[in-house]
Design an enzyme around this catalytic site. Sequence first.
Site, PDB file in Angstrom:
ATOM      1  N   GLU A 148      35.927  37.898  11.129  1.00  0.00           N
ATOM      2  CA  GLU A 148      35.887  38.040  12.585  1.00  0.00           C
ATOM      3  C   GLU A 148      34.440  38.005  13.067  1.00  0.00           C
ATOM      4  O   GLU A 148      33.593  38.730  12.542  1.00  0.00           O
ATOM      5  CB  GLU A 148      36.539  39.351  13.005  1.00  0.00           C
ATOM      6  N   LYS A 170      37.333  60.163  21.773  1.00  0.00           N
ATOM      7  CA  LYS A 170      35.976  59.791  21.341  1.00  0.00           C
ATOM      8  C   LYS A 170      35.759  58.315  21.673  1.00  0.00           C
ATOM      9  O   LYS A 170      36.200  57.430  20.946  1.00  0.00           O
ATOM     10  CB  LYS A 170      35.859  60.018  19.831  1.00  0.00           C
ATOM     11  N   GLU A 187      44.276  49.649  15.046  1.00  0.00           N
ATOM     12  CA  GLU A 187      44.220  48.272  15.550  1.00  0.00           C
ATOM     13  C   GLU A 187      42.842  47.745  15.215  1.00  0.00           C
ATOM     14  O   GLU A 187      41.833  48.323  15.635  1.00  0.00           O
ATOM     15  CB  GLU A 187      44.425  48.217  17.071  1.00  0.00           C
ATOM     16  N   CYS A 239      39.823  41.268  20.488  1.00  0.00           N
ATOM     17  CA  CYS A 239      40.421  41.169  19.145  1.00  0.00           C
ATOM     18  C   CYS A 239      41.500  40.100  19.124  1.00  0.00           C
ATOM     19  O   CYS A 239      41.873  39.623  18.057  1.00  0.00           O
ATOM     20  CB  CYS A 239      40.937  42.512  18.670  1.00  0.00           C
TER      21      CYS A 239
HETATM   22  P1  ADP Z   1      32.922  48.214  17.141  1.00  0.00           P
HETATM   23  O1  ADP Z   1      31.838  49.160  17.532  1.00  0.00           O
HETATM   24  O2  ADP Z   1      32.442  46.940  16.561  1.00  0.00           O
HETATM   25  O3  ADP Z   1      34.022  48.083  18.126  1.00  0.00           O
HETATM   26  P2  ADP Z   1      33.519  50.183  15.146  1.00  0.00           P
HETATM   27  O4  ADP Z   1      34.654  50.174  14.209  1.00  0.00           O
HETATM   28  O5  ADP Z   1      32.155  50.310  14.614  1.00  0.00           O
HETATM   29  O6  ADP Z   1      33.695  48.853  15.928  1.00  0.00           O
HETATM   30  O7  ADP Z   1      33.710  51.296  16.234  1.00  0.00           O
HETATM   31  C1  ADP Z   1      34.936  51.616  16.842  1.00  0.00           C
HETATM   32  C2  ADP Z   1      34.976  53.095  17.108  1.00  0.00           C
HETATM   33  O8  ADP Z   1      34.974  53.784  15.861  1.00  0.00           O
HETATM   34  C3  ADP Z   1      33.770  53.621  17.879  1.00  0.00           C
HETATM   35  O9  ADP Z   1      34.197  54.635  18.788  1.00  0.00           O
HETATM   36  C4  ADP Z   1      32.906  54.197  16.790  1.00  0.00           C
HETATM   37  O10 ADP Z   1      32.057  55.217  17.236  1.00  0.00           O
HETATM   38  C5  ADP Z   1      33.951  54.770  15.865  1.00  0.00           C
HETATM   39  N1  ADP Z   1      33.478  54.983  14.481  1.00  0.00           N
HETATM   40  C6  ADP Z   1      32.486  54.316  13.843  1.00  0.00           C
HETATM   41  N2  ADP Z   1      32.324  54.793  12.607  1.00  0.00           N
HETATM   42  C7  ADP Z   1      33.241  55.779  12.430  1.00  0.00           C
HETATM   43  C8  ADP Z   1      33.610  56.656  11.357  1.00  0.00           C
HETATM   44  N3  ADP Z   1      32.972  56.618  10.198  1.00  0.00           N
HETATM   45  N4  ADP Z   1      34.610  57.522  11.556  1.00  0.00           N
HETATM   46  C9  ADP Z   1      35.283  57.570  12.727  1.00  0.00           C
HETATM   47  N5  ADP Z   1      34.980  56.781  13.773  1.00  0.00           N
HETATM   48  C10 ADP Z   1      33.989  55.899  13.644  1.00  0.00           C
END
Ligand code: ADP
Length: 479
Positions: free
Chosen positions: A381, A173, A248, A282
């Site tokens: 951050e 994903k 991470e 990061c």
């Molecule tokens: P950023 O987009 O700032 O890198 P995020 O933590 O929002 O950080 O997103 C990192 C990944 O986690 C993306 O692929 C995002 O779609 C996914 N993600 C966001 N919210 C959720 C959730 N509730 N459960 C699982 N995956 C998620």
Amino acid sequence: MTDLHRNYIAGEWVAGADTAKNINPSDLSDVIGVYARADKAQADAAIGAARAAFPSWAASSVQDRANWLDAIGNTILARKDELGRLLSREEGKTLPEGVGEAARAGQIFKFFAGETLRLAGEKIPSVRPGIDVEVTREPIGVIGLITPWNFPIAIPAWKIAPALAYGNCVVFKPAELVPGSAWALAEIIVNAGVPKGVFNLVMGRGSIVGEALVNDRRVDGISFTGSVATGRAIAAKAIQRMAKLQLEMGGKNPLIVLDDADLAVALNCAINGAYFSTGQRCTASSRLIVGAGIHDRFVSALSDRLAKLKVDDALAPGTDIGPVVDEAQLKQDLDYIGIGQKEGAKLVAGGQVLERSKKGHYLAPALLTEATNAMRTSREEIFGPVASVIRVQDYDEAVSVANDTDFGLSAGIVTTSLKHASHFKRASEAGMVMVNLPTAGVDYHVPFGGRKGSSYGPREQGRYAREFFTVVKTAYTLP
Ligand code: ADP
């Protein structure tokens, strides 16, 4: 308008429940493509396909798996320029950075092709005479891989390659903002002929597809890279069903510049570590912890260098810093610059939104000085081209400030003192320590990961990747 880029589920390219446009942050009028967005039912189908494919993939020949991974790596390397261009176009890092990242992804697949053949176990004498004890490693099963937007091909590669190498099936994903690189990588994996169900691409929202992976009992492990908030939420849910976890998350990485530092080295480390890739790493150095004896020279030279950096279209020749990835991130960067100033820091360079010939999210690299380690800009951050200088009196204070953080991903020191460099390698509470090198920029064949709030679970990359992507079994035999 370009064709729809579909998800890959159970050996088929399938349209999503919805679609999304992939927009170039260097040129908001440039639509890179249209990408499928899956719903929960499609995520479920991908998990089911991976589950079904797992027994035969787990039992497949290591030579076959090595050949697949090597072929994928070769294709990525042969196409690194094109993949790097796509990456820079959708994420906004400069073209050399994008091509470098694409090449890195190819090297990672080739490294894990070799690792496939090196998954040794142990045979240990039993404490009971006549009995054999063997410790072997097995794949963990179906792995949900959830990746962020800032390394659109390298992070997926360093999760997918070890997952497949050690016999796991994958549901991948990618981040919503960068489906292009993910889709291109998926197409390469599919065209290499990996059996149906072994690898699935499910583009879509974190709250839908990501959640589905995290909550499904058929997913044995989750490897996530992203924000702290999302990582914590994922951990809380996944632990309910005892899923194996590798997270991470953020960093608030210190770069110490001691009075005895070579100024040119210090400047290069600061500029590269804090601002390259638009500060969206990061491992970026966001706290510059600078000795009082070199402070004024360092700040003045760094401000001069920042003013000369070319902030422009990621694909334009000569660009040093591309745009911020999207509007929300730009707002976050600007908010933090304002917060820092309100808290008493001085903005001595950059920090303004820039207009370029094409409309994009351009921000002049910002330097805050007179910061303290207590300010929000020193504790949270920011994830943009923003760094703060914290003045310290001596080495001991520098180390204590560097370690006074909720994070512990990477930490750097610039010094000509062997004594201080050696001490810092031991005293740092970070997972990765850099001496006279930027805090960002790592090798692909050694462990990557942090301590404290930065990471959770086993390290990624190199042979240590097996700690997450395999599980050990202890077998006793009385022959
Ligand atoms: P950023 O987009 O700032 O890198 P995020 O933590 O929002 O950080 O997103 C990192 C990944 O986690 C993306 O692929 C995002 O779609 C996914 N993600 C966001 N919210 C959720 C959730 N509730 N459960 C699982 N995956 C998620």
